[in-house]
Design an enzyme around this catalytic site. Structure first.
Site, PDB file in Angstrom:
ATOM      1  N   ARG A   1       0.818  -1.222   0.000  1.00  0.00           N
ATOM      2  CA  ARG A   1       0.000   0.000   0.000  1.00  0.00           C
ATOM      3  C   ARG A   1       0.847   1.266   0.000  1.00  0.00           C
ATOM      4  NH1 ARG A   1      -2.904  -2.892   3.836  1.00  0.00           N
ATOM      5  NH2 ARG A   1      -4.717  -3.909   2.909  1.00  0.00           N
TER       6      ARG A   1
ATOM      7  N   LYS B   1       2.347  11.858 -10.288  1.00  0.00           N
ATOM      8  CA  LYS B   1       1.436  10.937 -10.983  1.00  0.00           C
ATOM      9  C   LYS B   1       2.222   9.702 -11.398  1.00  0.00           C
ATOM     10  CE  LYS B   1      -1.888  14.069 -13.153  1.00  0.00           C
ATOM     11  NZ  LYS B   1      -2.423  14.542 -14.444  1.00  0.00           N
TER      12      LYS B   1
ATOM     13  N   GLU C   1       7.401  19.818 -24.248  1.00  0.00           N
ATOM     14  CA  GLU C   1       6.878  20.103 -22.897  1.00  0.00           C
ATOM     15  C   GLU C   1       7.533  21.362 -22.316  1.00  0.00           C
ATOM     16  OE1 GLU C   1       4.355  18.765 -21.386  1.00  0.00           O
ATOM     17  OE2 GLU C   1       4.072  16.834 -22.382  1.00  0.00           O
TER      18      GLU C   1
ATOM     19  N   LYS D   1       6.168  23.562 -13.223  1.00  0.00           N
ATOM     20  CA  LYS D   1       5.358  22.408 -12.808  1.00  0.00           C
ATOM     21  C   LYS D   1       5.241  22.351 -11.278  1.00  0.00           C
ATOM     22  CE  LYS D   1       4.070  17.713 -13.742  1.00  0.00           C
ATOM     23  NZ  LYS D   1       4.163  16.516 -14.550  1.00  0.00           N
TER      24      LYS D   1
ATOM     25  N   GLU E   1      -5.180  17.711  -9.243  1.00  0.00           N
ATOM     26  CA  GLU E   1      -5.816  18.199 -10.459  1.00  0.00           C
ATOM     27  C   GLU E   1      -7.312  18.455 -10.294  1.00  0.00           C
ATOM     28  OE1 GLU E   1      -4.057  16.833 -14.193  1.00  0.00           O
ATOM     29  OE2 GLU E   1      -6.077  16.490 -14.921  1.00  0.00           O
TER      30      GLU E   1
ATOM     31  N   ARG F   1      -4.170  22.614 -11.817  1.00  0.00           N
ATOM     32  CA  ARG F   1      -3.214  21.718 -12.488  1.00  0.00           C
ATOM     33  C   ARG F   1      -3.588  21.468 -13.947  1.00  0.00           C
ATOM     34  NH1 ARG F   1      -0.017  16.491  -9.920  1.00  0.00           N
ATOM     35  NH2 ARG F   1       0.951  15.831 -11.846  1.00  0.00           N
TER      36      ARG F   1
ATOM     37  N   ASN G   1      -2.182  20.782 -18.982  1.00  0.00           N
ATOM     38  CA  ASN G   1      -2.715  20.013 -20.116  1.00  0.00           C
ATOM     39  C   ASN G   1      -2.829  20.855 -21.387  1.00  0.00           C
ATOM     40  OD1 ASN G   1      -3.001  17.757 -18.528  1.00  0.00           O
ATOM     41  ND2 ASN G   1      -5.072  18.291 -17.897  1.00  0.00           N
TER      42      ASN G   1
ATOM     43  N   HIS H   1      -2.631  19.179 -24.665  1.00  0.00           N
ATOM     44  CA  HIS H   1      -2.723  17.734 -24.435  1.00  0.00           C
ATOM     45  C   HIS H   1      -4.067  17.126 -24.830  1.00  0.00           C
ATOM     46  CE1 HIS H   1       1.049  18.342 -22.471  1.00  0.00           C
ATOM     47  NE2 HIS H   1       1.146  17.083 -22.088  1.00  0.00           N
TER      48      HIS H   1
ATOM     49  N   HIS I   1      -3.347  13.962 -26.843  1.00  0.00           N
ATOM     50  CA  HIS I   1      -3.656  12.583 -26.415  1.00  0.00           C
ATOM     51  C   HIS I   1      -4.454  11.838 -27.481  1.00  0.00           C
ATOM     52  CE1 HIS I   1      -3.121  13.607 -21.895  1.00  0.00           C
ATOM     53  NE2 HIS I   1      -2.044  13.023 -22.380  1.00  0.00           N
TER      54      HIS I   1
ATOM     55  N   HIS J   1       5.172  11.175 -27.229  1.00  0.00           N
ATOM     56  CA  HIS J   1       4.188  12.016 -26.540  1.00  0.00           C
ATOM     57  C   HIS J   1       4.397  13.494 -26.924  1.00  0.00           C
ATOM     58  CE1 HIS J   1       1.655  13.422 -23.247  1.00  0.00           C
ATOM     59  NE2 HIS J   1       2.650  14.156 -22.798  1.00  0.00           N
TER      60      HIS J   1
HETATM   61  N1  LIG Z   1       3.581  10.923 -14.668  1.00  0.00           N
HETATM   62  C1  LIG Z   1       3.444  12.014 -15.388  1.00  0.00           C
HETATM   63  O1  LIG Z   1       3.045  13.069 -14.908  1.00  0.00           O
HETATM   64  C2  LIG Z   1       3.826  11.964 -16.843  1.00  0.00           C
HETATM   65  C3  LIG Z   1       3.918  13.161 -17.572  1.00  0.00           C
HETATM   66  C4  LIG Z   1       4.327  13.091 -18.895  1.00  0.00           C
HETATM   67  C5  LIG Z   1       4.632  11.875 -19.482  1.00  0.00           C
HETATM   68  N2  LIG Z   1       4.517  10.736 -18.735  1.00  0.00           N
HETATM   69  C6  LIG Z   1       4.854   9.430 -19.320  1.00  0.00           C
HETATM   70  O2  LIG Z   1       6.216   9.441 -19.698  1.00  0.00           O
HETATM   71  C7  LIG Z   1       6.397   8.589 -20.821  1.00  0.00           C
HETATM   72  C8  LIG Z   1       7.161   9.349 -21.879  1.00  0.00           C
HETATM   73  O3  LIG Z   1       8.420   9.668 -21.364  1.00  0.00           O
HETATM   74  P1  LIG Z   1       9.744   9.518 -22.262  1.00  0.00           P
HETATM   75  O4  LIG Z   1       9.594  10.316 -23.486  1.00  0.00           O
HETATM   76  O5  LIG Z   1      10.895   9.751 -21.366  1.00  0.00           O
HETATM   77  O6  LIG Z   1       9.623   8.002 -22.744  1.00  0.00           O
HETATM   78  P2  LIG Z   1      10.433   6.657 -22.453  1.00  0.00           P
HETATM   79  O7  LIG Z   1      10.667   6.430 -21.016  1.00  0.00           O
HETATM   80  O8  LIG Z   1       9.666   5.609 -23.182  1.00  0.00           O
HETATM   81  O9  LIG Z   1      11.821   6.935 -23.161  1.00  0.00           O
HETATM   82  C9  LIG Z   1      11.912   7.062 -24.564  1.00  0.00           C
HETATM   83  C10 LIG Z   1      13.124   6.254 -25.067  1.00  0.00           C
HETATM   84  O10 LIG Z   1      14.327   6.919 -24.677  1.00  0.00           O
HETATM   85  C11 LIG Z   1      15.202   6.004 -24.035  1.00  0.00           C
HETATM   86  N3  LIG Z   1      16.040   6.781 -23.114  1.00  0.00           N
HETATM   87  C12 LIG Z   1      15.657   7.382 -21.976  1.00  0.00           C
HETATM   88  N4  LIG Z   1      16.698   8.038 -21.442  1.00  0.00           N
HETATM   89  C13 LIG Z   1      17.769   7.843 -22.269  1.00  0.00           C
HETATM   90  C14 LIG Z   1      19.106   8.271 -22.256  1.00  0.00           C
HETATM   91  N5  LIG Z   1      19.585   9.070 -21.296  1.00  0.00           N
HETATM   92  N6  LIG Z   1      19.924   7.870 -23.257  1.00  0.00           N
HETATM   93  C15 LIG Z   1      19.454   7.088 -24.254  1.00  0.00           C
HETATM   94  N7  LIG Z   1      18.181   6.659 -24.327  1.00  0.00           N
HETATM   95  C16 LIG Z   1      17.347   7.030 -23.338  1.00  0.00           C
HETATM   96  C17 LIG Z   1      14.276   5.022 -23.362  1.00  0.00           C
HETATM   97  O11 LIG Z   1      14.902   3.809 -23.027  1.00  0.00           O
HETATM   98  C18 LIG Z   1      13.212   4.856 -24.453  1.00  0.00           C
HETATM   99  O12 LIG Z   1      13.619   3.938 -25.429  1.00  0.00           O
HETATM  100  C19 LIG Z   1       5.020   8.130 -21.256  1.00  0.00           C
HETATM  101  O13 LIG Z   1       4.774   6.846 -20.763  1.00  0.00           O
HETATM  102  C20 LIG Z   1       4.091   9.142 -20.579  1.00  0.00           C
HETATM  103  O14 LIG Z   1       2.810   8.608 -20.314  1.00  0.00           O
HETATM  104  C21 LIG Z   1       4.134  10.768 -17.434  1.00  0.00           C
END
Ligand SMILES: NC(=O)c1ccc[n+]([C@@H]2O[C@H](COP(=O)([O-])OP(=O)(O)OC[C@H]3O[C@@H](n4cnc5c(N)ncnc54)[C@H](O)[C@@H]3O)[C@@H](O)[C@H]2O)c1
Length: 343
Positions: free
Chosen positions: A112, A134, A176, A210, A220, A224, A228, A231, A235, A247
């Site tokens: 939990r 999140k 972003e 942020k 949110e 917050r 978006n 977005h 999305h 994204h």
């Molecule tokens: N929790 C939140 O508030 C929030 C906000 C925005 C996005 N997200 C989530 O984040 C994800 C997108 O994030 P992302 O773009 O980082 O995607 P990701 O984690 O899928 O990374 C994209 C690619 O880059 C590679 N990578 C990451 N760091 C690297 C580095 N230093 N060197 C080489 N390769 C590297 C990863 O292995 C992957 O293949 C989505 O799942 C999205 O839903 C969450």
């Protein structure tokens, strides 16, 4: 060491460090057991297996978004059980947003809720995903539908990771950053003109945006929602593209649309709309989408989990740094704005 404070369900710090290894050593020394979750390719790239010890396990995940699935989550809960993780132990997610979302969700649900730390390695992870509490995984019904608000103990930012990030992923993260500029901080837009030289300050300022928003409205309820911006359509495009776009790439199109919608509703000047296109194009980000996709996009937007009630709501801006809630947008205004981004 510089840090930004976030006031969520409790206060924690986003720490800007010169050497993440030192920060990791402090984390692992303050818990009897530490479970590191990281993608296979980053374990190899950053020699993360060297972190292993009797009290530190390193568990590889598939690369990218596919790791955020319920089947893999089941495996991770097994790992937690086999390792004997207790309430006083910790999970550390080292990777992009997919990894920190997943690591945070495992931590939110195991016993939990146990402590976790985010060490984001992508630009999108640093300025967005790892900050704000999140956590979540995907369902066959859609992205991020299974989740929890569960803030990390701290977020560790080390720019060294960006050296190996692909240009595509860097640019996607810039979407972003640019979003943060338009909703809250003109200085970000100025610095984005030379992002490579200014990346440290851009990360800092984007996290500040942020942090401020999340500290006012963690769960949110309203404030917050400004995060978006871009977005709602973004999305829908991600879904229509079956998540083949990054994204940030989908958000880039959504940002231009949200700006055009702000203009079509009489709130924003054309100069600021053009500024969206100019800045996003600098990072090879898309700023338009297929004309014939509007009906499908409208349907997808109506079923978005962020939709409330039956009418579509958007975040717009009335000037740089001035977000507005567009709650009574007509079908005509949407069609006008979409026509301006249609390819
Ligand atoms: N929790 C939140 O508030 C929030 C906000 C925005 C996005 N997200 C989530 O984040 C994800 C997108 O994030 P992302 O773009 O980082 O995607 P990701 O984690 O899928 O990374 C994209 C690619 O880059 C590679 N990578 C990451 N760091 C690297 C580095 N230093 N060197 C080489 N390769 C590297 C990863 O292995 C992957 O293949 C989505 O799942 C999205 O839903 C969450």
């Amino acid at each position: 060491m510089k840090s930004i404070s976030i006031n969520a369900e409790r206060e924690y710090q986003v720490k800007f460090v010169e050497d993440w290894h030192k920060a990791f050593a402090e984390i692992s020394q303050s818990h009897a057991k530490t479970l590191v979750i990281a993608p296979t390719e980053l374990i190899a790239q950053f020699n993360l297996d060297s972190l292993k010890s009797p009290s530190v396990q390193v568990i590889p995940t598939p690369n990218g978004e596919v790791a955020k699935n319920p089947e893999f989550l089941l495996q991770l809960w097994e790992v937690c059980g086999n390792f004997g993780l207790t309430r006083s132990d910790a999970i550390v997610g080292i990777g992009g947003g997919s990894t920190t979302d997943l690591a945070g969700f495992v931590a939110a649900t195991w016993l939990r809720g146990i402590s976790w730390y985010a060490i984001p390695t992508s630009l999108a992870g640093m300025v967005d995903a790892a900050v704000g509490g999140k956590t979540g995984i995907n369902s066959s019904h859609g992205k991020n539908l299974i989740g929890s608000f569960h803030s990390p103990q701290s977020v560790i930012i080390d720019q060294v990771f960006l050296k190996t990030l692909s240009t595509r992923d860097f640019n996607a993260g810039m979407a972003e950053v640019i979003k943060s500029g338009f909703i809250a901080d003109r200085r970000i837009l100025e610095l984005a003109g030379d992002a490579e030289s200014n990346i440290g300050e851009l990360i800092w300022l984007s996290i500040e945006v942020k942090a401020k928003v999340v500290s006012v409205d963690f769960k949110e309820s309203r404030e917050r929602e400004i995060l978006n911006y871009g977005h709602t359509l973004g999305h829908a495009i991600e879904k229509l593209e079956d998540y083949e776009l990054r994204h940030g790439e989908a958000v880039a199109i959504g940002l231009v649309f949200a700006a055009e919608l702000s203009n079509a509703t009489g709130n924003l000047s054309s100069e600021v709309v053009d500024k969206h296109r100019a800045l996003l194009s600098k990072f090879d980000l898309p700023t338009g989408y297929r004309r014939d996709a509007l009906p499908q996009l409208l349907e997808l937007m109506a079923s978005d989990k962020k939709t409330r009630g039956s009418s579509l709501r958007f975040i717009g801006i009335s000037a740089v740094g001035k977000p507005i809630w567009l709650e009574e947008v007509t079908a005509d205004q949407i069609a006008t704005a979409y026509e301006r981004i249609a390819l």
